[in-house]
Design a protein around this motif. Sequence first.
Motif: not given
Length: 553
Positions: A241-248, A345-364
Amino acid sequence: MNRITGRSAFLALLKDEGITHLFGNPGTTELPIMHALKDHPDLTYVMAMQESLVVAIADGYSRASGRLVACNVHVAPGLGNAMGSLFNAKFTGTPMILTAGQQEQGHGLMEPVLYGPLVQMAEPLVKWAVEVTRLEDLPRIVRRAAKIATTPPTGPVFISLPGDILNAEAGIELGRSTRVDTRVRPSDEALQALVQRILKAQNPVIITGDEIVKSDALQEAAAFAATLGAPAYQCSTPYSAQFLSESPCFMGALSRLQDQVRGVLAPYDLMIVLGADPLRMSVYSEVDPLPEGLSIVQVGLVDWDLAKNYSAEIALKADVRETLRVLIPALKAAGGAALETRARKGIDALASKNWTARRKTLVEQITKAKDKSPIDADWLALQVVEAMPENAILVDEGLTSSRQMTSLRPHRDRYGYHALASGGIGWGLPAAVGVSLANPDRPVVCYSGDGSSMYSIQALWTAANHKLPLTFVIVNNGGYRIIKQRLLAFHGDDHYVGMDFIDPPVDFAGVAKSLGLESMKITDPGQLKSALSSAFSRPGAKLIEVMVNNSVN
């Protein structure tokens, strides 16, 4: 001075070094140790049915606890059996004292049955290998071995124990334990140079490795990424577990496909490596994974990994957590309001493609396969993730069947996830036993492919013997799917010789029952949720065999 036998002194020394469990498989040359165990009832002996399992169980225990472990195997053939698992332990830097009973020194000169040069056999895979030749040297050797094993870069050590040493008796001083504190920070000058180089970068990227786990730096790594507003990836061998997955800022793990990694890294101008060999690949490619012009700065205690394959502008041999604790405030002080604005700005730019966003799409996407029969392996992985209790630990050797596992299950603590690291399969089942022994208050789930599990199926008996809260999920696709995939991809050949075991098929549920586990076989996808939830919530060792689609693609 009180007189003591070598065998009793050896066990007393282990206990004083913090050892609570001795993992082993006894043979004739180990009988002195077995004889002495009756005088050390506070030392738990964990028996495995083959030496490779002994080392893998100890490896799992250490990885799940961060503690020094000890294991004892039989003379030359037993050490030979253990070598594959010892290779794994070397790869992950597991602090381990591995011992083997050796023939009595005079008898060994005659080269009796089972004799072998144990030190020479072990040397390529350990930090230090030695044979005890005087009882009076035993305390110094064990103390040194523990110190070497636990000092970064950590790793296994080996001690050969001749029978005459173990059976001898003398008045000896046992000495004291020593641990080397390596929680060092960079010098002020080095720190300021690192701050200025990071702030100079227009588009940095962070790559993390297993030292994040070893130094307990998960929170600090996430805070560092948020301070920069920079994307963070796990290195290409994400076995912990090398990074907190739900970090933005978390984007997932890099793959081991050179061209794919090169494409991911192409937009960045600085790679900040934290405790990792960042771009360890698997199969050869003419494509280099590092884009041209991408500069590197690197921090870690494993000096072999610093600038190993790619030159670094700055390479600091320092503890990751201690470095981040001073680096983050130094960056904020030097970067000021401009850095804060850039980070937002960097965090906002990552919101749509970070681990959490990708997980939602993957589950679907995966949910579309929920009714497929045979069961879809990705759907099984999702069901396992959703059924696991909040505090459960996952041991993962699913290989192809767990390709989406780390994209579905978040890393939330340093010991919540453990995966095969070196590529030497068969680690998962016995490692899960060690993980469970190290965490008796947490349920453990071992997710393993059918091929991998057959390398170490005897580990099920040890799980049953210790009545562990451990559930094995065996994904049965009837063969070595990953090898089929590579034969097809690399050679365009779909003639799979020696890659199936369906004639006759292996009955994993039946094997588990014969080794003392509760077991069941599932073929209906509709049964997964209730069966998994029930198994994960109940005490005792269990095995669930799941029949999945065996298509190659």
